[in-house]
Design a protein around this motif. Structure first.
Motif, mmCIF file in Angstrom:
data_model
loop_
_atom_site.group_PDB
_atom_site.id
_atom_site.type_symbol
_atom_site.label_atom_id
_atom_site.label_comp_id
_atom_site.label_asym_id
_atom_site.label_seq_id
_atom_site.Cartn_x
_atom_site.Cartn_y
_atom_site.Cartn_z
ATOM 1 N N PHE A 220 0.850 -1.188 0.000
ATOM 2 C CA PHE A 220 0.000 0.000 0.000
ATOM 3 C C PHE A 220 0.892 1.246 0.000
ATOM 4 O O PHE A 220 1.898 1.276 0.696
ATOM 5 C CB PHE A 220 -0.881 0.009 1.249
ATOM 6 C CG PHE A 220 -1.807 -1.173 1.350
ATOM 7 C CD1 PHE A 220 -3.089 -1.108 0.838
ATOM 8 C CD2 PHE A 220 -1.389 -2.361 1.948
ATOM 9 C CE1 PHE A 220 -3.946 -2.205 0.921
ATOM 10 C CE2 PHE A 220 -2.233 -3.454 2.040
ATOM 11 C CZ PHE A 220 -3.518 -3.367 1.523
ATOM 12 N N VAL B 174 -8.677 -3.925 3.629
ATOM 13 C CA VAL B 174 -8.505 -4.176 2.204
ATOM 14 C C VAL B 174 -7.713 -5.463 1.995
ATOM 15 O O VAL B 174 -8.070 -6.307 1.159
ATOM 16 C CB VAL B 174 -7.826 -2.963 1.522
ATOM 17 C CG1 VAL B 174 -7.430 -3.290 0.089
ATOM 18 C CG2 VAL B 174 -8.763 -1.756 1.558
ATOM 19 N N GLY C 117 -12.057 5.689 -0.944
ATOM 20 C CA GLY C 117 -11.699 4.307 -1.247
ATOM 21 C C GLY C 117 -11.382 4.137 -2.722
ATOM 22 O O GLY C 117 -10.455 3.414 -3.093
ATOM 23 N N LEU C 118 -12.126 4.835 -3.572
ATOM 24 C CA LEU C 118 -11.891 4.754 -5.013
ATOM 25 C C LEU C 118 -10.534 5.359 -5.372
ATOM 26 O O LEU C 118 -9.766 4.797 -6.149
ATOM 27 C CB LEU C 118 -13.024 5.464 -5.761
ATOM 28 C CG LEU C 118 -13.000 5.357 -7.286
ATOM 29 C CD1 LEU C 118 -14.419 5.202 -7.822
ATOM 30 C CD2 LEU C 118 -12.357 6.560 -7.932
ATOM 31 N N TYR D 258 -7.989 5.621 -3.350
ATOM 32 C CA TYR D 258 -6.967 4.742 -2.766
ATOM 33 C C TYR D 258 -6.754 3.529 -3.670
ATOM 34 O O TYR D 258 -5.637 3.063 -3.865
ATOM 35 C CB TYR D 258 -7.455 4.304 -1.390
ATOM 36 C CG TYR D 258 -6.430 3.651 -0.485
ATOM 37 C CD1 TYR D 258 -5.164 4.207 -0.303
ATOM 38 C CD2 TYR D 258 -6.739 2.505 0.235
ATOM 39 C CE1 TYR D 258 -4.242 3.625 0.557
ATOM 40 C CE2 TYR D 258 -5.829 1.913 1.099
ATOM 41 C CZ TYR D 258 -4.582 2.474 1.252
ATOM 42 O OH TYR D 258 -3.673 1.901 2.106
ATOM 43 N N ALA D 259 -7.837 3.021 -4.242
ATOM 44 C CA ALA D 259 -7.737 1.841 -5.099
ATOM 45 C C ALA D 259 -7.031 2.159 -6.411
ATOM 46 O O ALA D 259 -6.200 1.375 -6.871
ATOM 47 C CB ALA D 259 -9.132 1.286 -5.395
ATOM 48 N N LEU D 260 -7.345 3.285 -7.013
ATOM 49 C CA LEU D 260 -6.999 3.470 -8.423
ATOM 50 C C LEU D 260 -5.989 4.572 -8.728
ATOM 51 O O LEU D 260 -5.365 4.538 -9.783
ATOM 52 C CB LEU D 260 -8.275 3.753 -9.231
ATOM 53 C CG LEU D 260 -9.329 2.643 -9.235
ATOM 54 C CD1 LEU D 260 -10.556 3.102 -10.018
ATOM 55 C CD2 LEU D 260 -8.763 1.360 -9.825
ATOM 56 N N THR E 257 -14.052 -0.192 0.238
ATOM 57 C CA THR E 257 -14.211 0.195 -1.168
ATOM 58 C C THR E 257 -13.073 -0.290 -2.057
ATOM 59 O O THR E 257 -13.309 -0.867 -3.128
ATOM 60 C CB THR E 257 -14.341 1.729 -1.286
ATOM 61 O OG1 THR E 257 -15.306 2.175 -0.330
ATOM 62 C CG2 THR E 257 -14.767 2.139 -2.669
ATOM 63 N N ALA E 258 -11.834 -0.058 -1.616
ATOM 64 C CA ALA E 258 -10.702 -0.421 -2.480
ATOM 65 C C ALA E 258 -10.669 -1.930 -2.716
ATOM 66 O O ALA E 258 -10.358 -2.387 -3.819
ATOM 67 C CB ALA E 258 -9.393 0.066 -1.873
ATOM 68 N N VAL F 261 -10.705 -3.864 -6.292
ATOM 69 C CA VAL F 261 -9.650 -4.814 -6.697
ATOM 70 C C VAL F 261 -10.270 -6.181 -6.997
ATOM 71 O O VAL F 261 -9.912 -6.838 -7.987
ATOM 72 C CB VAL F 261 -8.569 -4.918 -5.600
ATOM 73 C CG1 VAL F 261 -7.601 -6.067 -5.891
ATOM 74 C CG2 VAL F 261 -7.804 -3.600 -5.476
ATOM 75 N N LEU G 197 -1.328 -1.267 -4.473
ATOM 76 C CA LEU G 197 -2.139 -0.098 -4.787
ATOM 77 C C LEU G 197 -1.205 1.080 -5.093
ATOM 78 O O LEU G 197 -0.100 1.109 -4.610
ATOM 79 C CB LEU G 197 -3.048 0.254 -3.601
ATOM 80 C CG LEU G 197 -4.040 -0.818 -3.154
ATOM 81 C CD1 LEU G 197 -5.010 -0.215 -2.131
ATOM 82 C CD2 LEU G 197 -4.811 -1.410 -4.321
ATOM 83 N N PRO G 198 -1.671 2.059 -5.855
ATOM 84 C CA PRO G 198 -2.942 2.063 -6.567
ATOM 85 C C PRO G 198 -2.888 1.169 -7.806
ATOM 86 O O PRO G 198 -1.833 0.964 -8.385
ATOM 87 C CB PRO G 198 -3.100 3.531 -6.972
ATOM 88 C CG PRO G 198 -1.703 4.034 -7.129
ATOM 89 C CD PRO G 198 -0.891 3.303 -6.098
#
Lengths: 292, 748
Positions: free
Chosen positions: B190, B374, B647-648, B650-652, B709-710, B714, B728-729
């Motif tokens: 992360f 996550v 969360g979005l 953080y994910a992308l 969310t993340a 994924v 991530l991301p």
């Protein structure tokens, strides 16, 4: 930010006099959306900033006698996006200005400032380049007109001399049947700079063979550039899947992108090919009379 | 009164009018006569000894009042718990951005000019960036004097650069793993992530004639800031008065002293007010971002998908200092999220906090908890894949229910997890047809409010308004509105009749601040108690006005009513006008631990992946959140929507890039966060039947909505492509590389 003198001349001759000495500590500013960020980061530290905002005659979009148009250097992106003359000349060009950043930036950033900033990831240069645009440069010695394909020398560096002001962008009469597209690849956020971008202008003849092909890439090298070999590969050919693939491969081979937060050089080179292909497919999938 | 004041509006935030009219005062807005400006010279090296500092020229400049170096300040260190952050480094710089010298001068330009003249001779030391390398027994320590610091954890680890280790375990994990039919092992990474609050850290410190200091700071915990400064500078706490301000976004990042200690040192030396506003470049390079983390998980299960054992190890990259972490363990609270919300007979979570030569980590919305959730929720999908079981079904089979304890013995009550999952299944069309390159992913979680202490006063003002007096700063999350809603609801008056007044630490009652999803629970219960006390205090006054007996007068429908005489009522306004002077105030306090009645959530993300580019388009998110009673709907919806956006991102997309110790995402052109155009349609289902321990049965939502969310995204990307992206991301480039497999992509 270092303190600096701020000068706001009201006529071009005064500006030209202020920069005639080619003093590296003097910096011109129009909208300031790029320059002031660079100054805040300490990357540019002028002693004197000369604003063009009050200079008469640098705004407005004009039709030229030969049937082309001239866009004043101080025309904002917002004004360019909504200009009836620009929309009539090339709807893709207007849409490209509309797609730059956010409305707050578009209200402030200027057409001329965007070009002299020479960030290879900017949106307008590739589409202006496929429309064969030129920069009108004025100095105490007179005026010269330099094609945009040739104006961008290196990363954030242009052929504009320190004693010159870019006063307008000139676009020639638009060839009949020319259709245009501008695609930018935004894999992170919708308001990011392009990871790569592609402008294309294509004219087909009655046999659906390519009569005119122009392809320019942004963010795919230190400067926005025309992919000349890819263009040539299409001339006189049907715009079929194979030709498109070959042209995309040639464009990708011409790309020389930088590694940055938007992707590695290898990825961007690969994306240059993908997005040239996607841009050309727009022309293949619609009839010759439709606009992309 | 001098504090910040707001008035209620139905359905709107009480701080809205002050903010949209520009009346709301942030720390950087405050200016005082004779004020000086300050700036900091920061280390350009990630690790270096300071050989010599020559500030002679800066000191000689007209208009420069104070120049401080580490030698001038001495070894004053500060921190939220561990006091290891030097006000100015004296001997050694430990990250690019460490504070080396500071200037107070008559203008910001003069500050910059003076800083530019300070000469520092560094002797570079070998930097250590990799936390795993930093932990090796032969690695030189970044803090050789670690054991001399104040605020050390209960047990001091004996590995170099490890400042804290925490292990939470239940059952015989090793035996259970050995007995499992399948064991899935996963390592995930992360990134560091900045909070991206609009307001950078800013403060103004004003020395007073009596030796005290008045301080305006963009800090959400004024009472804790006071304690931290008092401890660092060995000053009595009452000599430090933290004035109320609005905080321009917190998200966990505004709880550290940050630049206040150096500003205080400058103001003390100057004998004049000194103001320091960090630039956003300083924010991105040298504030307190989310900790970069490496997570390694091993999970064992039976063939039919029953979880048997779970072993999780987290290595948190603390960066150069540990002082921006508030927990006594000096760790992040990953443990009780790292084994999820499942029945697992044996589980163990080890969290290790390691010094390295990069920007120090701090708290950010669900610190450690989001990494843990996550990681666990991705691990569940990897296990489901191995077992050939639908990921949602695997969760249903193992979900805790009433009567279960959590995997590490958590005594959760009123468990609504299965309801959340079933509602998410139905609303998302789980199992339904999907377009090509489209996938769905689910993730679930729990999050309770943190415990804490707060005080409030509620009084009937002479003009008939109800005043809530609090010591909490509005951090941006809507805490003041929550207080107004609670008091209005308890008293039965419209919120327009409620005024919220924030006082500084010299007047307001102690409040622990809006952290850890605690504010509605802790601050809200204090305000509720104060409203109760007000009713108690006003009842005899109302009886006197009504000419009745106090024991027959009650508050009903916003009026005091004499139950023995129909029609005999008095409103708060009338009472203010007609009652004799008397005690028209109620004080309330609350102190409590994190409740066992936690909140659960389930989210499903649907994504489409561009096979040519790897671009991930999040098409839709369905979220089911158990929120209990809703206090402020707008605030609640904002917290949930905001959590999903976090969360979005953080994910992308979000990543503080650090190359050779230097943050290279130096502005928001490069450091991207989601814009409104990036947000997918979000279908939100709120479960409101359960009851939490907040006022009227409210539960915590601030961190809940961010946690899953993340992982849902994924997992959806895996569902769409078959590829696991475990660092991530998840950029388009990583997805494409995974789709294309190993090989030379440039030739493709």
């Amino acid at each position: 930010m270092r303190p600096f003198d701020f000068v706001e001349p009201s006529d071009l001759d005064s500006v030209l006099a202020l920069i005639a000495e080619r003093d590296p500590g003097t910096q011109l500013v129009a909208g300031g959306t790029a320059l002031f960020l660079l100054m805040k980061l300490g990357l540019v530290q002028p002693r004197r900033v000369v604003s063009l905002r009050r200079v008469a005659g640098l705004d407005g979009v004009r039709a030229t006698p030969d049937g082309g148009i001239e866009i004043g250097a101080l025309v904002s992106h917002r004004a360019a996006a909504t200009s009836p003359l620009i929309r009539a000349y090339d709807a893709t060009l207007a849409a490209t200005f509309h797609g730059v950043a956010t409305v707050r930036i578009r209200n402030q950033a200027t057409v001329g400032g965007n070009i002299v900033h020479a960030d290879p990831a900017q949106d307008p240069p590739p589409i202006l380049m496929v429309l064969d645009g030129s920069a009108v440069l004025r100095s105490g010695a007179g005026e010269r007109v330099v094609p945009l394909d040739g104006l961008f020398v290196d990363y954030m560096e242009t052929a504009v001399r320190p004693d010159e002001v870019l006063t307008a962008v000139r676009l020639p009469p638009r060839p009949s049947g020319l259709r245009t597209a501008y695609l930018k690849f935004l894999p992170r956020t919708a308001d990011d700079y392009a990871t790569v971008s592609v402008a294309a202008a294509i004219a087909l003849d009655d046999d659906r063979e390519v009569r005119d092909a122009r392809i320019a890439l942004g963010a795919a090298g230190p400067v926005p550039f025309r992919a000349r070999e890819a263009e040539r590969s299409l001339l006189g050919r049907q715009l079929d899947a194979e030709r498109i693939r070959d042209a995309a491969a040639l464009a990708r081979a011409a790309a020389d992108p930088l590694d940055d937060v938007r992707g590695s050089a290898g990825y961007k080179r690969q994306m240059a090919g993908v997005w040239v292909r996607r841009a050309l497919e727009r022309f293949a999938s619609v009839g010759p009379e439709a606009r992309a | 009164m001098t504090g910040v004041e707001t008035i209620g509006r139905t359905g709107a935030r009480v701080d809205g009018p002050a903010k949209v009219t520009g009346r709301a005062q942030y720390a950087a807005d405050v200016n005082l006569p004779g004020q000086l400006w300050a700036g900091i010279l920061r280390s350009p090296h990630p690790h270096a000894s300071i050989v010599r500092i020559d500030a002679t020229r800066a000191r000689a400049m007209p208009g420069v009042h104070v120049v401080l170096t580490g030698a001038d300040v001495g070894t004053i260190r500060y921190g939220r718990r561990l006091m290891d952050v030097p006000v100015l480094v004296a001997d050694r710089a430990r990250f690019v951005g460490d504070k080396v010298a500071a200037v107070a001068a008559e203008s910001p330009a003069l500050v910059d000019a003076a800083l530019a003249t300070i000469e520092v001779e560094y002797a570079e030391l070998a930097p250590i960036f990799d936390p795993l390398e930093a932990m090796r027994p032969d690695c030189p320590p970044i803090h050789p004097d670690y054991r001399a610091y104040q605020g050390l954890p209960a047990s001091i680890p004996d590995l170099p650069n490890v400042l804290a280790v925490e292990t939470v375990a239940r059952g015989d994990v090793d035996a259970a793993l050995a007995a499992a039919d399948v064991v899935v092992e996963t390592t995930m990474a992360f990134p560091a992530v900045h909070h991206a609050y609009i307001e950078p850290h800013a403060c103004l410190v004003s020395p007073q004639a009596d030796g005290s200091f008045r301080i305006w700071a963009s800090n959400k915990n004024p009472f804790l800031l006071r304690e931290q400064l008092a401890a660092a500078f060995a000053l009595p706490a009452d000599q430090l008065i933290i004035e109320p301000t609005f905080t321009g976004g917190d998200f966990g990042g505004k709880g550290s002293p940050m630049e206040v200690p150096v500003c205080l040192a400058l103001a003390r030396a100057a004998g004049r007010p000194v103001k320091l506003v960090m630039s956003y470049l300083e924010e991105l390079q040298a504030a307190n971002p989310r900790h970069p983390t490496i997570a390694t998980l091993r999970t064992g299960a039976t063939h039919d998908g029953r979880l048997l054992a779970h072993d999780a190890r987290f290595v948190f990259n603390s960066g150069a200092y540990g002082g921006y972490k508030p927990l006594p363990t000096l760790n992040l609270a990953a443990s009780h999220h790292a084994a999820g919300v499942y029945r697992i007979p044996a589980a163990r979570v080890e969290s290790t906090m390691v010094y390295t030569n990069q920007v120090p980590g701090g708290h950010q919305r669900a610190p450690g908890e989001v990494q843990a959730t996550v990681a666990m929720e991705i691990q569940m999908d990897r296990l489901a894949e191995r077992l050939g079981i639908d990921p949602l079904e695997l969760r249903v089979r193992n979900a805790v229910e009433d009567g279960d304890v959590g995997p590490l013995g958590e005594p959760w009550q009123d468990i609504t997890l299965r309801q959340c999952i079933e509602q998410a299944r139905e609303a998302s069309g789980w199992g339904g047809p999907k377009a090509p390159r489209t996938g769905r992913g689910i993730a679930v979680c729990q999050r309770a409010a943190a415990g804490g202490q707060s005080n409030a006063e509620v009084r009937l003002a002479p003009d008939g308004m109800i005043e809530v007096i609090t010591g909490t700063n509005e951090s941006g999350a809507g805490g003041l509105t929550v207080l107004a809603e609670i008091v209005a609801r308890r008293l039965g008056v419209p919120i327009e009749q409620v005024r919220v007044h924030v006082e500084g630490t010299d007047v307001g009652g102690f409040d622990q601040g809006p952290s850890g999803s605690r504010f509605t629970f802790v601050g809200g219960n204090a305000a509720l108690a104060a409203a109760e006390e007000l009713v108690r205090a006003l009842t005899p006054l109302a009886a006197e006005v009504l000419g009745g007996a106090a024991d027959s007068v009650v508050l009903e429908g916003g009026q005091f009513v004499d139950r023995t005489r129909p029609g005999s009522t008095v409103s708060f306004r009338d009472l203010a006008a007609r009652s004799p002077a008397g005690d028209r105030s109620g004080r309330g306090a609350f102190s409590g631990k994190a409740p066992n009645r936690t909140s659960f959530a389930a989210q499903v993300a649907e994504v489409e992946v561009d096979g040519d580019t790897g671009q991930v388009d999040v098409r839709r998110i369905v979220g089911v959140h158990d929120v209990g009673e809703i206090i402020s709907r707008q605030g609640l919806v904002g917290q949930i929507d905001g959590g999903i956006a976090w969360g979005l991102g953080y994910a992308l997309m979000e990543e503080l890039r650090i190359e050779d110790g230097r943050v290279t995402t130096t502005h928001f052109g490069d450091y991207r966060i989601p814009s409104i155009a990036d947000m997918p349609p979000f279908e939100s289902i709120l479960l409101t039947d359960s009851r939490g321990d907040g006022p009227f049965g409210a539960k915590a939502v601030a961190e809940l909505s961010l946690l899953p969310t993340a992982a849902a995204i994924v997992n959806a990307i895996h569902d769409a492509t078959g590829a696991w992206i475990l660092d991530l991301p998840v950029t388009a480039e990583k997805v494409l590389a995974a789709l294309e497999g190993p090989g030379d992509r440039t030739a493709g």
